[in-house]
Structures are given as C-alpha cells and as structure tokens.
Design an enzyme around this catalytic site. Structure first.
Site, PDB file in Angstrom:
ATOM      1  N   TYR A 130       0.841  -1.193   0.000  1.00  0.00           N
ATOM      2  CA  TYR A 130       0.000   0.000   0.000  1.00  0.00           C
ATOM      3  C   TYR A 130       0.874   1.240   0.000  1.00  0.00           C
ATOM      4  O   TYR A 130       1.791   1.367   0.809  1.00  0.00           O
ATOM      5  CB  TYR A 130      -0.902   0.044   1.241  1.00  0.00           C
ATOM      6  N   GLN A 192     -10.811  -0.159   1.065  1.00  0.00           N
ATOM      7  CA  GLN A 192     -11.278  -1.007  -0.040  1.00  0.00           C
ATOM      8  C   GLN A 192     -10.124  -1.724  -0.739  1.00  0.00           C
ATOM      9  O   GLN A 192     -10.245  -2.883  -1.143  1.00  0.00           O
ATOM     10  CB  GLN A 192     -12.131  -0.196  -1.037  1.00  0.00           C
ATOM     11  N   GLN A 260       9.921  16.146  11.804  1.00  0.00           N
ATOM     12  CA  GLN A 260       8.941  15.151  12.233  1.00  0.00           C
ATOM     13  C   GLN A 260       7.555  15.772  12.302  1.00  0.00           C
ATOM     14  O   GLN A 260       6.582  15.220  11.798  1.00  0.00           O
ATOM     15  CB  GLN A 260       9.318  14.612  13.629  1.00  0.00           C
ATOM     16  N   HIS A 263       5.028  16.302   9.257  1.00  0.00           N
ATOM     17  CA  HIS A 263       4.353  15.174   8.608  1.00  0.00           C
ATOM     18  C   HIS A 263       2.843  15.255   8.750  1.00  0.00           C
ATOM     19  O   HIS A 263       2.098  14.914   7.838  1.00  0.00           O
ATOM     20  CB  HIS A 263       4.790  13.847   9.250  1.00  0.00           C
ATOM     21  N   GLU A 328       9.763   5.585  17.603  1.00  0.00           N
ATOM     22  CA  GLU A 328       9.985   5.094  16.235  1.00  0.00           C
ATOM     23  C   GLU A 328      11.397   5.502  15.785  1.00  0.00           C
ATOM     24  O   GLU A 328      12.162   4.666  15.336  1.00  0.00           O
ATOM     25  CB  GLU A 328       8.913   5.712  15.325  1.00  0.00           C
ATOM     26  N   HIS A 329      11.703   6.790  15.899  1.00  0.00           N
ATOM     27  CA  HIS A 329      13.028   7.304  15.544  1.00  0.00           C
ATOM     28  C   HIS A 329      13.690   7.866  16.787  1.00  0.00           C
ATOM     29  O   HIS A 329      13.076   8.666  17.497  1.00  0.00           O
ATOM     30  CB  HIS A 329      12.928   8.445  14.531  1.00  0.00           C
ATOM     31  N   ASP A 362      15.349   8.230   6.380  1.00  0.00           N
ATOM     32  CA  ASP A 362      14.031   8.254   5.744  1.00  0.00           C
ATOM     33  C   ASP A 362      14.139   7.930   4.262  1.00  0.00           C
ATOM     34  O   ASP A 362      13.242   7.338   3.674  1.00  0.00           O
ATOM     35  CB  ASP A 362      13.395   9.641   5.878  1.00  0.00           C
TER      36      ASP A 362
END
Lengths: 442, 442
Positions: A130, A192, A260, A263, A328-329, A362
């Site tokens: 995705y 979907q 950050q 985003h 996360e980071h 990243d």
C-alpha cells in the site's frame, strides 16, 4: 511554543499521553465503517472497488482502468526530473544493499542417531504493497516496501495507491515502482484496496501479506484482515525523540524536530536533554524556523499538542525516559553517542551523531523507514525481508532415535490425555521390535 | 468414514472448504462479547478478573489468590511421577538446544566515508504466556512458549492459565513452568486474562508481547489487543496433511491422522497419496483404530467433517495440493522424503519419513509446536526466539558522507513536499561549508 518540562514525573506523564495519542476512542466509530467496506469488497469485488473509489476519491473509474497501463508507466519517466530519477536509483541501490545483509538462510543440523533438525526459508508467493496517494507523493514508501519483498524473492508483488485528480497517479511513485521492479499497480486506495488484496477480486488477485503505511482507515482494515493475510504492522503517526547534551547544535536539533512535526498534526517531536541552555536555544530555534515554514499551521499544531522538551539530570535518565516511550526514531546528539547505545532497549531506528539527521534514514541510507510507532518498538522491528519470508521446521527421526524417546513421549501423551499421539509412537516401536524378532528367527 | 476423493478439482474444493473452517460467521457474534470483556478488564482491572473467573470458570477467587503461591509450586512436584518429570526435562533440554541455534545477533558494517549501518537486537522487557487449562493439561504448551522467551533473554515472563475444579492448576503444568524457569503464574484464563496482560491490572503487570494458543475467545482477544502489545499468531484448530506413496505403512498413516483428529472436532486430518491401495488400507485402519479410541465420538466427528483422502497421479501434484492448503503439520511418508522438499513452499513443520510421527515434534524433538494454522503457513512461521526479540536499525553518517548524498536527499524531499526534511540536510551542509571557509580565513 515547544514546552519545556523539568520535573521527571511530569515528563513521564506527558510522554505517556503522547504515546497514547493514537488510542483514540474516535477509532471505535471508524471500525464499523471499515468493517462494512471490507465485507462489501469481499462480497462484491471490483464493483465495490469502483463504488468506493467514486465515493472517497471522487474518481469515476471503469474496471479496465483499475490497473495502470504500460503506456502510463512509460510516460511517468518523461515527467520526472533527471535529478529525482538519480536520487531514486541511489536510494534503491542502498536499500537493496542493506536488505541483502544477513538474510535468513535455510539450515539443517545432524544429531545423534541420525536425527535431522532444521529450518527451511521460503518467500511468500504474492505480496501487496500500500502506498498513500491522492495529494501526497511518496516514492520513498514504494522503495522501502517493494525492495525488501524483491530481495526476499517474492515472485509476485502488487501495489495499490489511490488515484489523484484526473485519475492519475504520481509519476515519481510510478517511476520508483519500476526502479524497484514492480509493474502490477492498481489505482485504488483506502480500506477497499486492503480488502481487495486480502480477499481478491476479478481484477486484483489475493495476496499473502500486505505491507505499507496508510491513514486510520487503511490501518483498521489491515488489522481486520490480519489472520486472513499477514501484515507488517499497524502504523500510527510518526515520531522522533532526540537525546542531546549541551554541545548539540540547537538549529540542527530544531530542524530535526520540525522534520517530524511537519508530517502530520498527530506527529510527535520530543527532545530530552541534560542542558537547560540547549533546551531554551532549541525552543527559540523552533519558533524562528517556523516563521517561514510552508506547512506552518499544521506543524505548529503538532508541536503544540505533541511536542515536548524534557530537561533531565543525566544521559542515563534520558535513555530510560526514551525506553519508556520506545520511539519510532531516536536521534542521539551527544559527545559520544555510541556510549549510550547499551542503555537503549527500545527504538525503531537510532541515528547517531550530528551528521545523521533522520532524513538520511528516511530516504537513502539503506535501513527501512517503515518502523514501529506508538511504543510498538517495545516488541516490533522495522519492516524487512523477514516480513516477506517464513520458514518450515524440519524434523527427521530414525527408528533408533524414536526408540530412545519412546517412553518420554508416552509419559507426556498420557499426561495430556492424547491417546493416538501415544499410539503413533507405540505402534512404530512395536513394529520395529516385531521386525527384529522376525529377522532373528529367519 | 474417511472419504476418498480421486477427482482433482473436487479435492481442491474440499481442501479449500477445510482450510476455511475457522472463518465462521459465528465468530462475528463472539467478537462483541470479547470486546466487552476486554474493555471491562481494561477499566476495572482485578475486580473484572474475579468477576469473569466466577462467571466462566465457576471459581470464586480473591485478589490474593490470583497468583499461584510458592507453596503450591513446590507441592506440584510431589504430584507428578518421576517418569513425567524426566520427560518434561528431556523435552525442555531439546527445545532449548534447538532454539539456541542461529539466534539473531547484533551487527554493524562500516562503509565508505565512515558510514556505519547495522542492527541491534534486544529482547522484550516482559512477556505473557497463555496456557489452556480447565480440564485440559498441556505441559508441552508451557515449554514451547516459555523456553523461547527465556532463550531470547526476556527478563520477566508471566503465565496465565484458567483454574480447574477447586481453583487448582494442573501440577504437570506447574512443574513444566518451573522447569522452564517461570514462577510468576496467575490462575486466570480466557479473554479476561489476555486483557489483563495487555493493559495491566493491580496484580498483573502489563506485558509487551502475548503468546500461546487458546479457544476462540482467547484468539479474538489477542487480535483485539494486537497493536497495544505484540502477539505470536491467531491460532486456529490443528491440522495435519500427510503425503504418502504406496510403500507407506497404512497403520502408521492412520494413527497419525487420528492423532490430529483427536484434538478437537474442528481438527483436520488429510492424506494425499499416489496409491489407491494405500488409500483404502488407511481408510480401513482408521475405522479399526477408532473402535477402542477413548475419544471416539469427538474423533469420529472431526474425521467425518474435516478428514479427507485425496488420490493423485504424482507426488508433484500432491506437493502442489499441499502448498495450496499450507498445512500446519506436513508429514512426508514416501520412499525419498527429501526429494520432495524443494517442491514444498508452505508448511509450518515438516516431518520426514516413517519414524517421525508428528508426536515427536509435538513434544520433544526441539522445534516449536506453536505453528501457523488455517493456511497461515503461506506467510507465517513457528513461534521462536524472534517472537520475543526485536531490533533497532543503526545509522551513522559522517559530514563527508552527508555531503555526498545531500543533493539526492534534497531531490526526494522536494518531490515529497517535506520542507524541514530538506532543511535538516541543507543546514548541516551550509554549516560545514561555513566552517571550512572560516578555517581557511584563520
């Protein structure tokens, strides 16, 4: 304004609040919607995909336009600058090189009495990726998901991404897909598309594993279909935690926090420092850098709600606060960043030193940028080739080996009340004994 | 009677029906119940645990009796036979030895311009293990879940298992736990125990990852809390698929099928063979072995609904049918079982040759018996030390390395519209350039 907190307990509470920002009760109401979308696609297939694409993306598609054509893929190259193409290729190269390291390898061991044990690794047959779309354009997401699947040896990879205006997909995304070796791309997104990948439609064949980040609808759909297919993780909003001492550069710390925050209004940007001077300097630098920021309103929101500077006494305290948050980071901007590594137990990715802004990872350092969020680094890791592979255990016993463990297995099967389990060993040992007797008599 | 099917398409359809046996719509109604249990435990903690234990297990506990006492743990050793204790110890030894092999190890690489990349592995801080209880007794489940966690280095492991009559836990389970090194055990089960492990109560501290098999309520609760904690997998009913040729021993094949069927009326036992003679001989042997089976009714049910013999032309066809089913357990009973291995892409564990009944692996060969079910072997693997570990990516760039990729990162950040991402690199490169100029001027 980025708040500064000096009180440990308050800092802990604030970090906990920020970590829990995704466990919103509003999610509950969206679950019903997502469930309906998923079940409808499961029942109606392509028809439902077209219906939801019209409803949510405002694009009237026909079945034959779901899949991106070869002509469209070719044309994408003309719409991308030479610099961007080179950058995509460099990133792809580094990502591939990193993911080829320490790949799982099949193995067997040979024990006493010809016992063979081992593991045999295989890729999944088919993966679905995705990629967020619409107004957004994330060629880096394409590379970070597709390349590990390719390296794992997945023979079929399908990509889904929602169409933008005029039903078109972003050319940089299409180029990145081709650089990564993907040509099966569908212009469909949201819950979907996840349902289509999990259950299959006439146009989109069912996959075995689905990866890639999306909005809350995509994430809820991934959780719903987990078990029918494998998934990488449930991605929440992004977050960075920076540990810095007094020698850190306040402008660099500030820009990394903003990188950050820009985003998403739900993104979290946290600094933990041993130095009040750095804290106030970073606070001021963030304000100053925000003045001309093209996404000022969004970024200010995220800084106000989920931004934080905690001042602590020691780097050890900073590490422990960081472990509780499990970011996360994690950026370590101290005199000797490696000295702190042993104290860090939970973090998706660790960026060491001033010359390693998160942006390096990243985009193109090589390690994956799909990382556990919202404290999931306590138990989860970056996406990798393992996400697209699995193993079968291998077991071979000889008659002699079985004979030696026969009594032990019988004791265990009796304890568990599983009759035929015991019989499966007893019959074989009896037959072997009979054979031996027969051979002696002959 | 175990049905024999000779028609390929029919065999495929039947295998698909059997594989989908857990995707029952009845699950939907249980989801609401499980959700309510989980939310109530999350809000009310221990109080809700006591309430549900009274309701579902019929046991009136008090908070201070939730945790199993040291005296109870000691006493368990007196209630277990010497043979069973030895068997548990042998199994524990083999399981530990297998799981110590090829453990994930931290690593770094050093590239051009002092770029450092790597992965750093850590165990989770705290794991929770579910062991089915009540009338059932599964010391093997304790070992198969606890030992990988121990080997991974998890410092805290909590076990939950529902109480039987008189609030007692099975002594074999308590002994297995102690052999595996677990002493934190709570007499609580079902969805309520999963919620307690995920969110924590006054008595049971929150864990990071939950593993272990349970009934449908436990499985649905695990799916619900996934994301708040990590989980091993969503376990469905057990299954075996046996590939056998004409030289296979029909009694051995029959007993291995029954050893699967006796678990549960939903268990699946499938034989795929190239030989009609073997098919009818196994069919007869199953009937005969069922006559005196202590769980005859249950086992007959499972054989009738989810048992199957498919006769095919070639072993290659058998392997392909098996791959479509992706069995939890695959037994290969052919003249040369290793010759077929390359064609097997999806199976949880593979048992090779006549002297390797599944029971060997269920109990003590070493590889884990917690395996992907219901076709999940397409994308998932056995439980292992990896279930209790995760890694952090490591990235360190030097000023020189950052300088070389600056343009590429700028091109990508511009394409993705992320201003501060670009600035985080530009500022550093500017500062480095200014430094160089200053040094030249001095």
């Amino acid at each position: 304004m980025l708040r500064i907190i000096t009180q440990q307990t308050e800092a802990q509470q604030e970090l906990q609040r920020i970590s829990a920002r995704t466990h919103d009760d509003a999610i509950v109401h969206k679950e019903a919607t997502v469930n309906e979308i998923v079940q409808t696609v499961r029942r109606q297939g392509d028809k439902a995909l077209l219906h939801y694409t019209a409803e949510f993306d405002g694009q009237a598609l026909t079945v034959d336009r779901l899949r991106v054509s070869g002509a469209e893929l070719d044309a994408a190259y003309q719409q991308v600058s030479k610099e961007l193409l080179k950058a995509i290729e460099l990133a792809a190269q580094n990502i591939e090189a990193f993911h080829r390291q320490r790949m799982p390898k099949s193995w067997v061991t040979f024990g006493e009495d010809d016992v063979v044990l081992g593991k045999r690794y295989n890729p999944v047959d088919r993966a679905g990726i995705y990629v967020p779309g619409g107004r957004a354009c994330y060629p880096s997401t394409v590379l970070m998901n597709a390349i590990p699947a390719k390296v794992a040896g997945v023979p079929q990879i399908a990509m889904v991404t929602p169409p933008g205006a005029d039903k078109n997909l972003n050319p940089a995304v299409l180029v990145a897909a081709q650089v990564a070796g993907i040509e099966e791309i569908y212009r469909v997104g949201g819950a979907q598309s996840i349902a289509a990948l999990a259950y299959g439609t006439d146009t989109i064949a069912k996959v075995d594993v689905i990866t890639g980040p999306g909005n809350i609808y995509v994430t809820l759909a991934k959780k719903l279909v987990y078990g029918t297919v494998g998934i990488d993780s449930l991605a929440g909003p992004s977050e960075v935690l920076i540990i810095a001492d007094r020698n850190a550069n306040p402008q660099h710390v500030a820009v990394d926090l903003l990188a950050q925050a820009e985003h998403d209004p739900m993104a979290a940007a946290i600094l933990i420092t041993t130095d009040m001077g750095l804290a106030t300097a970073v606070q001021a630098a963030v304000e100053q850098q925000l003045v001309n920021h093209p996404r000022r309103t969004l970024t200010e929101k995220s800084i106000a709600h989920y931004g934080l500077i905690a001042v602590v006494d020691t780097l050890e305290q900073a590490a422990e606060l960081s472990n509780r948050f499990a970011p996360e980071h994690l950026e370590i901007k101290t005199d000797d960043p490696w000295a702190l590594i042993d104290r860090i137990r939970h973090a998706g990715a660790i960026f060491l030193g001033d010359s390693t802004p998160e942006a390096v990872g990243d985009y193109l350092a090589g390690p994956n940028h799909t990382l556990p969020t919202s404290g999931a680094a306590r138990y989860a890791s970056a996406l990798g080739v393992e996400t697209f592979m699995k193993h079968s255990s291998l077991i071979q016993y000889s008659p002699a080996a079985l004979g030696k463990v026969g009594n032990a297995i019988q004791a265990l099967t009796q304890a568990e009340g599983l009759f035929s389990h015991g019989e499966s060993v007893r019959l074989r040992l009896n037959d072997a004994a009979t054979d031996r007797l027969r051979q002696r008599d002959e």
